[in-house]
Design an enzyme around this catalytic site. Structure first.
Site, mmCIF file in Angstrom:
data_model
loop_
_atom_site.group_PDB
_atom_site.id
_atom_site.type_symbol
_atom_site.label_atom_id
_atom_site.label_comp_id
_atom_site.label_asym_id
_atom_site.label_seq_id
_atom_site.Cartn_x
_atom_site.Cartn_y
_atom_site.Cartn_z
ATOM 1 N N ASP A 213 0.794 -1.138 0.224
ATOM 2 C CA ASP A 213 -0.017 0.218 0.114
ATOM 3 C C ASP A 213 0.671 1.164 -0.033
ATOM 4 O O ASP A 213 1.716 1.393 0.786
ATOM 5 C CB ASP A 213 -0.909 -0.065 1.218
ATOM 6 C CG ASP A 213 -1.756 1.136 1.374
ATOM 7 O OD1 ASP A 213 -2.755 1.133 0.518
ATOM 8 O OD2 ASP A 213 -1.665 1.935 2.184
ATOM 9 N N GLU B 163 1.506 -0.486 -5.158
ATOM 10 C CA GLU B 163 0.363 0.294 -5.361
ATOM 11 C C GLU B 163 1.176 1.565 -6.043
ATOM 12 O O GLU B 163 1.780 2.398 -5.308
ATOM 13 C CB GLU B 163 -0.465 0.697 -4.339
ATOM 14 C CG GLU B 163 -1.596 1.960 -4.605
ATOM 15 C CD GLU B 163 -2.248 2.580 -3.571
ATOM 16 O OE1 GLU B 163 -3.342 3.052 -3.759
ATOM 17 O OE2 GLU B 163 -1.646 2.546 -2.556
#
Ligand code: BGC
Length: 616
Positions: free
Chosen positions: A258, A320
């Site tokens: 993330d 990401e």
């Protein structure tokens, strides 16, 4: 409610019997080997991730097994048969760690446990074992950039300037000011101070928050309840790598990292240039130059890749990544000598506004030139690294709404997007519900909003609830077989009677069966599995065409996609791809066709039609 227009004949036979879906998910029993199609057999291919279909599950919204209106791990376990029949190779599980749920799990308060809302560690192990029996790997979401402000590390760090974790987060005394009424001014030990610089949070307002106990500000790129860790402190890296070992030892196949580009901040804390825009709360947005993509992140990734590589069974790192150019994306693979991510997400094709980010703008143009250019770059400018395409996730309005024209062409446009996802050379990252054409259900009243950015930003920013509504399994009240509880954490989309797994499984012409067919094809066709990629008819202003060339002896696959609302006459010349034949057998199309044989030199494509054909 969305009315689906009649869709013309599909020229393929489908072998998927309607699944009997009940409101209460059945307990998990492993499928008999005979029920597993050959294409879904386990793979020992060390490069499994290059061909993978990765399916993102937002756990709150996938399947509720205990009637509390929130999805959970046992619910996921009960739906593995479905995922296997769809052809999913791996699940990316959005966070299920203990969390105050301010950012619905992206604010973690314990990295080595399961939040009781979602189940227990025993439920997790059971899900993992069941997934393995279905030949489905599990990738965990790993949030390295920040923790929850309720994590014991932060509580300790915030308690004084001298505790053992005092340096685990980004703390600063602030800038002296003579104006006690200045924005965000606080009285420190040496007088009034404001935040050290103009950095803005991606989730509105200043990125700095004052803590009286330390008389200091801490930095948070996201919500103030998500303080950024100080990755310049080696103890932070060690603690995080240990957390990842905990899950790797349990058998997860890797991680989706993330916000990985944001791990480091410029230590000089200099002001960032402003974008000239104000966020929904009215705060001037800074452009994140000194808080994103710093070179130090790559050092961490190289060490992390070594950690992953020290485990057997080809574990994988997905990142990401929202960057403005393909050249920027290339950096995140590392180099052959010092590799980093195997699969940094290519968000350039699917989320193309200003380099990506949270994109809730409806009706982004289905711009052929943009698609052709970015897909071509993905093929030619990534040094043959493996691309990973993505069109849907839990942060952006569903592609159905972003690329659709809001009218009768939406179902065709959804097929077109799926066709790109599953027939280019990309690994495919999809999001629960995309396979059935779930739509974005943006809240209509501020009182109904659950995502904090939608509450503070209302009505300018309505948050991300719209793309997180519960999975629509069946045309059953009260909750589309997601839950037995009519009070689900977000409302069920009103279109569930038509858009749901059970109804679409039974309809050979559904988007769901379109996707199943393409996923099956990418497993069984050597051209789609391993073949090359050449764009055809490069000057055509309305139609994107390409060929997947086949390894020796195989049949090339030609794909043609009409990006316009008019019928197009397509002329393809395959000689550039050194393919002598012009005869092709239709594999799948959403347009009426007089017969299943095509002459590729000239054929018609009706508005927004997709065609996949096998060269004979
Ligand atoms: C996740 C978001 C989350 C943010 C902070 C992301 O990019 O995808 O859902 O809010 O990181 O963790």
């Amino acid at each position: 409610m969305i009315c689906r227009p009649p869709i013309a004949l599909l020229l393929f036979a489908l072998l998927f019997p309607p699944a009997a879906l009940t409101q209460t998910p059945p307990a998990y029993t492993p499928p008999a080997p005979a029920q597993i199609r050959a294409a879904e057999a386990p793979t020992s291919d060390p490069t499994w991730w290059k061909h993978a279909v990765i399916y993102e599950i937002y756990p709150r919204s996938f399947q509720d097994s205990n009637g509390d209106g929130i999805g959970d791990l046992n619910g996921i376990t009960s739906r593995l048969d479905y995922l296997q029949s769809l052809g999913v190779d791996a699940i990316w599980l959005a966070p299920t760690y203990p969390s105050p749920q301010i950012d619905f799990g992206y604010d973690i308060s314990d990295y080595t446990a399961v939040d009781p809302k979602y189940g227990s560690l025993a439920d997790f192990d059971r899900m993992l074992a069941a997934a393995n029996a279905h030949h489905i790997r599990i990738l965990l979401d790993m949030v390295l950039n920040h923790t929850s402000d309720k994590h014991p590390w932060f509580i300790e760090s915030a308690s004084s300037r001298t505790n053992p974790r005092a340096d685990w987060y980004i703390w600063n005394d602030g800038k002296p000011t003579t104006d006690p009424h200045a924005l965000n001014a606080h009285l420190g030990p040496k007088g009034w101070v404001t935040p050290p610089n103009n950095w803005s949070s991606l989730f509105q307002g200043s990125a700095w928050e004052w803590v009286p106990a330390r008389s200091q500000f801490y930095y948070h790129f996201f919500y103030r309840q998500q303080p950024d860790l100080n990755w310049r402190n080696p103890a932070v890296e060690k603690a995080m790598f240990d957390s990842m070992r905990f899950w790797l030892d349990r058998g997860v196949a890797g991680f989706r990292l993330d916000a990985i580009t944001n791990l480091f901040e410029d230590p000089t804390l200099q002001d960032e240039p402003l974008t000239g825009r104000r966020d929904a709360s009215g705060f001037p947005e800074s452009n994140h130059t000194f808080t994103s993509g710093l070179p130090e992140v790559h050092d961490v990734l190289r060490r992390l890749r070594k950690l992953i590589n020290s485990y057997p069974d080809n574990r994988v790192l997905v990142g990401e990544i929202y960057v403005p150019t393909t050249a920027d994306l290339l950096q995140w693979y590392g180099t052959p000598a010092a590799p980093e991510l195997q699969l940094p997400m290519d968000t350039l094709v699917g989320f193309h506004e200003e380099g990506g980010g949270v994109t809730n703008a409806p009706n982004v143009q289905l711009n052929l030139l943009h698609f052709r250019e970015t897909i071509s770059e993905m093929e030619t400018a990534l040094d043959n690294y493996q691309p990973l395409l993505v069109f849907d996730n839990h942060d952006n309005a569903r592609s159905w709404d972003r690329f659709g024209d809001g009218g009768p062409h939406n179902p065709l446009i959804a097929r077109l997007i799926s066709t790109i996802l599953y027939t280019t050379r990309s690994a495919a990252l999809t999001y629960y519900g995309a396979e059935i054409g779930m739509t974005t259900h943006t809240p209509t009243r501020r009182e109904g909003v659950r995502d904090p950015i939608g509450i503070t930003g209302w009505p300018k920013e309505k948050g991300r609830d719209g793309e997180r509504t519960p999975m629509q399994w069946a045309p059953l009240a009260p909750a589309a077989a997601f839950s037995t509880n009519p009070h689900t954490w977000l409302p069920i989309g009103a279109d569930y009677p038509a858009i749901n797994v059970a109804t679409e499984t039974a309809d050979p012409r559904s988007l769901l069966n379109w996707n199943r067919t393409l996923i099956e094809l990418r497993r069984t066709s050597p051209a789609l599995h391993d073949g090359g990629f050449i764009i055809l008819d490069t000057a055509n202003p309305s139609v994107l065409s390409y060929v997947r060339t086949a390894p020796a002896g195989g049949h090339p696959i030609v794909v043609s996609l009409n990006f316009s609302a008019e019928t197009q006459v397509v002329h393809l010349d395959l000689t550039a791809a050194k393919i002598p034949s012009i005869a092709a057998k239709l594999v799948i199309t959403d347009t009426a066709s007089p017969n299943s044989l095509y002459t590729l030199t000239t054929f018609n494509l009706s508005p927004y039609a997709s065609l996949v054909a096998e060269v004979q």
